[in-house]
Design a protein around this motif. Structure first.
Motif, PDB file in Angstrom:
ATOM      1  N   GLU A  34     -21.884  54.114  20.617  1.00 26.00           N
ATOM      2  CA  GLU A  34     -20.490  54.215  20.176  1.00 26.00           C
ATOM      3  C   GLU A  34     -20.377  54.663  18.721  1.00 26.00           C
ATOM      4  O   GLU A  34     -19.616  55.577  18.403  1.00 26.00           O
ATOM      5  N   GLU A  35     -21.095  53.993  17.846  1.00 25.23           N
ATOM      6  CA  GLU A  35     -20.926  54.234  16.412  1.00 25.23           C
ATOM      7  C   GLU A  35     -21.726  55.428  15.905  1.00 25.23           C
ATOM      8  O   GLU A  35     -21.273  56.129  15.011  1.00 25.23           O
ATOM      9  N   GLY A  36     -22.930  55.638  16.463  1.00 19.41           N
ATOM     10  CA  GLY A  36     -23.791  56.688  15.941  1.00 19.41           C
ATOM     11  C   GLY A  36     -24.087  57.828  16.886  1.00 19.41           C
ATOM     12  O   GLY A  36     -24.772  58.774  16.505  1.00 19.41           O
ATOM     13  N   GLY A  37     -23.602  57.755  18.135  1.00 21.62           N
ATOM     14  CA  GLY A  37     -23.925  58.784  19.115  1.00 21.62           C
ATOM     15  C   GLY A  37     -25.416  58.822  19.397  1.00 21.62           C
ATOM     16  O   GLY A  37     -25.983  59.873  19.680  1.00 21.62           O
ATOM     17  N   LEU A  38     -26.042  57.661  19.355  1.00 15.45           N
ATOM     18  CA  LEU A  38     -27.494  57.561  19.355  1.00 15.45           C
ATOM     19  C   LEU A  38     -27.995  56.749  20.541  1.00 15.45           C
ATOM     20  O   LEU A  38     -27.533  55.639  20.786  1.00 15.45           O
ATOM     21  N   GLY A  75     -10.004  54.746  20.968  1.00 13.16           N
ATOM     22  CA  GLY A  75      -8.877  53.831  20.942  1.00 13.16           C
ATOM     23  C   GLY A  75      -9.010  52.668  19.982  1.00 13.16           C
ATOM     24  O   GLY A  75      -8.069  51.910  19.801  1.00 13.16           O
ATOM     25  N   GLU A  76     -10.179  52.494  19.344  1.00 14.68           N
ATOM     26  CA  GLU A  76     -10.352  51.371  18.419  1.00 14.68           C
ATOM     27  C   GLU A  76     -10.050  51.755  16.973  1.00 14.68           C
ATOM     28  O   GLU A  76     -10.004  50.885  16.110  1.00 14.68           O
ATOM     29  N   HIS A  77      -9.898  53.035  16.702  1.00 15.68           N
ATOM     30  CA  HIS A  77      -9.506  53.525  15.368  1.00 15.68           C
ATOM     31  C   HIS A  77     -10.382  52.932  14.267  1.00 15.68           C
ATOM     32  O   HIS A  77      -9.890  52.431  13.264  1.00 15.68           O
ATOM     33  N   GLU A  78     -11.703  53.010  14.458  1.00 16.50           N
ATOM     34  CA  GLU A  78     -12.636  52.403  13.516  1.00 16.50           C
ATOM     35  C   GLU A  78     -12.917  53.260  12.283  1.00 16.50           C
ATOM     36  O   GLU A  78     -13.444  52.764  11.295  1.00 16.50           O
ATOM     37  N   ALA A  79     -12.618  54.546  12.352  1.00 21.58           N
ATOM     38  CA  ALA A  79     -12.822  55.458  11.221  1.00 21.58           C
ATOM     39  C   ALA A  79     -14.256  55.421  10.700  1.00 21.58           C
ATOM     40  O   ALA A  79     -14.509  55.346   9.506  1.00 21.58           O
TER      41      ALA A  79
END
Length: 160
Positions: A67-71, A114-118
């Motif tokens: 999710e965060e790193g595409g890893l 949808g979580e708008h974590e930026a």
């Protein structure tokens, strides 16, 4: 004597520091954090992290890395499980190191839809990471622990 304490009970978490020994980089993120912004600071570098919400730490680390790193992560190396903020929180964070390669960067990262974590994703050269550790500019404590663990457990990454 009676003492009042306020306690935050938000569950436990996981954090993983992915590193690529071939390209000699680590993957870190930045994300706006209320406390950091309230202090007038710019976003800080952090390892990938997330709340467990009942999941096994290794499973959640893999999900968060995607999710965060595409890893895509394989094996994880457990470093420690630490109290995040013991005076006011029950949260403990399981810390891991994880090796990856360029072929494992399979998505854009940036956070869940949808979580708008930026979230912004960065691959930081290992020498720059060491400079951040030694210079005191890697200011997230859990990320600092992981960076130091990487330096101790995989010294050959810097001796090559």
């Amino acid at each position: 004597m009676e003492v009042e304490r306020h306690l935050l009970d938000n569950g436990s978490a996981v954090m993983v520091l992915p590193y690529d020994p071939d390209r000699r980089v680590v993957l870190l993120i930045t994300q706006p954090r209320a406390g950091v912004l309230a202090a007038g600071e710019t976003p800080i570098f952090e390892a990938i992290a997330g709340m467990l919400d009942g999941a096994h730490p290794v499973d959640r680390a893999r999900e968060e890395a995607m999710e965060e790193g595409g890893l895509r992560l394989g094996d994880l190396d457990h470093v420690a499980t630490v109290w995040s903020l013991p005076p006011v929180s029950t949260e403990r964070t399981a810390l891991y190191l994880a090796r990856y390669g360029a072929q494992d960067r399979v998505g854009p990262g940036g956070g869940a839809d949808g979580e708008h974590e930026a979230i912004s994703v960065y691959e930081i050269p290992l020498d720059d990471l060491r400079g951040m550790v030694e210079g005191g500019t890697l200011t997230d404590a859990k990320t600092l622990i992981l960076a130091q663990a990487l330096m101790l457990r995989h010294q050959g990454l810097w001796n090559a």
